[in-house]
Design an enzyme around this catalytic site. Structure first.
Site, PDB file in Angstrom:
ATOM      1  N   LYS A   1      -9.368 -10.258   6.027  1.00 36.32           N
ATOM      2  CA  LYS A   1      -8.263  -9.303   6.149  1.00 36.32           C
ATOM      3  C   LYS A   1      -7.799  -8.768   4.803  1.00 36.32           C
ATOM      4  CE  LYS A   1      -4.791 -12.991   6.670  1.00 36.32           C
ATOM      5  NZ  LYS A   1      -5.771 -14.098   6.512  1.00 36.32           N
TER       6      LYS A   1
ATOM      7  N   ARG B   1       2.265 -15.461  10.900  1.00 35.13           N
ATOM      8  CA  ARG B   1       1.420 -16.631  11.095  1.00 35.13           C
ATOM      9  C   ARG B   1       2.008 -17.637  12.074  1.00 35.13           C
ATOM     10  NH1 ARG B   1      -1.790 -17.659   5.491  1.00 35.13           N
ATOM     11  NH2 ARG B   1      -1.964 -15.486   4.863  1.00 35.13           N
TER      12      ARG B   1
ATOM     13  N   ARG C   1     -15.481 -19.731  -1.526  1.00 37.48           N
ATOM     14  CA  ARG C   1     -14.634 -18.827  -2.311  1.00 37.48           C
ATOM     15  C   ARG C   1     -14.299 -19.418  -3.683  1.00 37.48           C
ATOM     16  NH1 ARG C   1      -9.937 -15.976   1.228  1.00 37.48           N
ATOM     17  NH2 ARG C   1      -8.885 -17.956   0.833  1.00 37.48           N
TER      18      ARG C   1
ATOM     19  N   ARG D   1      -9.566 -22.693  -5.289  1.00 38.23           N
ATOM     20  CA  ARG D   1      -8.137 -22.884  -5.052  1.00 38.23           C
ATOM     21  C   ARG D   1      -7.904 -24.163  -4.261  1.00 38.23           C
ATOM     22  NH1 ARG D   1      -6.480 -17.059  -2.799  1.00 38.23           N
ATOM     23  NH2 ARG D   1      -6.413 -18.326  -0.913  1.00 38.23           N
TER      24      ARG D   1
ATOM     25  N   ARG E   1      -5.657 -25.697   7.379  1.00 37.07           N
ATOM     26  CA  ARG E   1      -5.229 -24.302   7.527  1.00 37.07           C
ATOM     27  C   ARG E   1      -5.714 -23.701   8.841  1.00 37.07           C
ATOM     28  NH1 ARG E   1      -7.315 -21.231   2.427  1.00 37.07           N
ATOM     29  NH2 ARG E   1      -6.066 -19.501   3.246  1.00 37.07           N
TER      30      ARG E   1
END
Length: 226
Positions: free
Chosen positions: A15, A92, A129, A158, A169
Site C-alpha cells: 500500500k 487498523r 525488507r 526494522r 503484526r
C-alpha cells in the site's frame, strides 16, 4: 473537490508503494501513519517514547495517541486541505474508523480500497525488507536493492520486520480487519477490495480503474452530495 482516499491492507501488502504512485499522479498528499509515528519516535517526544516500545513489539499504537493526536494534527495542515490526501493504512482497528468518522475525515465521498494479499506472500515480502536509516527508503533483498555498495552497507531490518514481530503484526491485522471496516460500512462508506498480488504495475492498474470509477461517479453527483 480534493481527493480523499484511504488505502488499507496488511503489512507488506504494497500500500505504501501504491500510495506514493497515486500521490505523484494525482497531486494529493501521501500520509502514512507508520511514517508519522516513526517521525514522532525519532523526535524523542514523550509520545514518541511510548510509540517506540509499542511498535517494536509489532502492536498497534492506541487510537487516542495515534489517530486522535498525531494524525489529526497532520490533516489540519494547509497542504491537505488544498490538495487532498491519500491515507496509508489509517484504519487498523475499530477505534480508528470510529475516530475518522467522528471528525468527518472519512465520509461517503471517500474512496476506501482494501488490498487483498495472502498471508504467505506478506510474510515473504516483510522478511526481505530493508530500511535505509538515512533517507527512509525501503528496499527488498529479493527484488529491489540499491546499486551503491555504501547504501547497501547501511541498510537495516526494522524491528517490526523481524520474524517474531511480522507474525504478531499479521495476527493483529487479521484479527482487527473486519471490526475496523464495520463502522465504515454501517454508514454506507463503500469499501472496494482490490487484488494486491502481481507486479506493482498490475496492482496500480486495478487501483487506478477503481479511482476513475469512483471520482467519475462523484463528479456526476448532485453538488450537495459532494
Amino acid at each position: 473537490m480534493p481527493p480523499h482516499v484511504l488505502l488499507l491492507g496488511g503489512p507488506g501488502s504494497g500500500k505504501g508503494t501504491q500510495c506514493e504512485q497515486l500521490a505523484t499522479k494525482y497531486g494529493a498528499v501521501h500520509i502514512s501513519t507508520g511514517d508519522l509515528y516513526r517521525a514522532e519516535v525519532k523526535s524523542g517526544s514523550p509520545e514518541g517514547l511510548i510509540m517506540a516500545d509499542i511498535m517494536a513489539k509489532g502492536a498497534l499504537v492506541p487510537d487516542e495517541l495515534g489517530t486522535q493526536r498525531v494524525l489529526k494534527k497532520r490533516l489540519e495542515q494547509p497542504d491537505c486541505a488544498e490538495n487532498g490526501w491519500i491515507g496509508d493504512g489509517w484504519a487498523r482497528e475499530e477505534a480508528n474508523s470510529v475516530t475518522l468518522l467522528k471528525y468527518g475525515i472519512v465520509n461517503t465521498s471517500t474512496l476506501v480500497i482494501s488490498l487483498e494479499v495472502p498471508r504467505a506472500t506478506l510474510i515473504k515480502r516483510l522478511a526481505g525488507r530493508r530500511y535505509d536509516p538515512e533517507d527512509g527508503s525501503i528496499y527488498h533483498v529479493d527484488y529491489k536493492m540499491p546499486s551503491d555498495p555504501a547504501i547497501v552497507a547501511r541498510l537495516v531490518q526494522r524491528d517490526d520486520d523481524t520474524p517474531a514481530a511480522v507474525n504478531t503484526r499479521l495476527d493483529v491485522y487479521e484479527k482487527q480487519k473486519e471490526t475496523a471496516l464495520t463502522p465504515l460500512r454501517q454508514v454506507n462508506v463503500q469499501v472496494t477490495e482490490v487484488d494486491g498480488t502481481g507486479t506493482t504495475a498490475e496492482v496500480a492498474e486495478r487501483i487506478n480503474q477503481v479511482w476513475k470509477e469512483h471520482f467519475d461517479k462523484l463528479s456526476k453527483a448532485e453538488p450537495d452530495f459532494q
